[in-house]
Design a protein around this motif. Sequence first.
Motif: not given
Length: 254
Positions: A187-188, A170-176, A58-64
């Motif tokens: 993102v992968q 890479g999801t943490q780079e989409i929405q830090p 889990h790296l970012s809000f966008i993960d979900s």
Amino acid sequence: MVSEIEAEAVPAAPKRPGPLYTIVRGILRPLVAIVYRPKITGREHVPRRGPVILASNHLSFIDSIVIPLAAPRPVQFLAKSHYFTGKGLKGWVSRTFFGSIGAVSVERGAGSQAQEALDLGRRILEGGNAFALYPEGTRSLDGRLYKGRTGVAWLALTTGATVVPVGLVGTQEIQPVGARFPRIRPVQVRFGEPLDLSVHGSAESGKARRAATDEIMAAIHALSGQELAGRYNETPPQSAIARIADRVVPRERV
């Protein structure tokens, strides 16, 4: 302790994703594919039927949002209740959006709230559905992979659900953390091979839950390639006595 999780009053099974989920997913998937061009591997590892746990880092809000869009079948997950309790137009938009992507409202926290979350997850799985969760408990703010909490193992061993590890990159780079809007970054999403956790024993065994959770986290680590934090993702005990007690008699995190 997880042995106390089996509450007498089990919440009703959450509704399965309805037509709105299919519509929103049908709109967002091609849009995301065009804009972000995500690299998705291992989708064949996700069973098309029956209960399955997608256990992810889990790296970012966008993960979900990323996981339901990348998975080959409808996915449900737990989301903070405040996304469903807002007032006015903003509240309606929030409830509609999160409901449309498979989110189920739950109070986050420890004790009885953690029990409620696990009970809801169990009911989702007992309905033959796919359920996504983050064994770390909360997102990593430094990019490292933290120690997994044993609730994921309890769910798997109790319900017999297949566990598919997921590595997000890479999801943490989409929405830090702190960013209001997503950015366009590569993102992968990597789905790993299903895990057979039954070899570890019964869900009632703390040793079995810990060993099963460690196997899940090792599989996630192999997929994500993150640096290991070697500890739980939580605020350390503040007092010297609490820190000593946690080392001498480590408590189980669920």
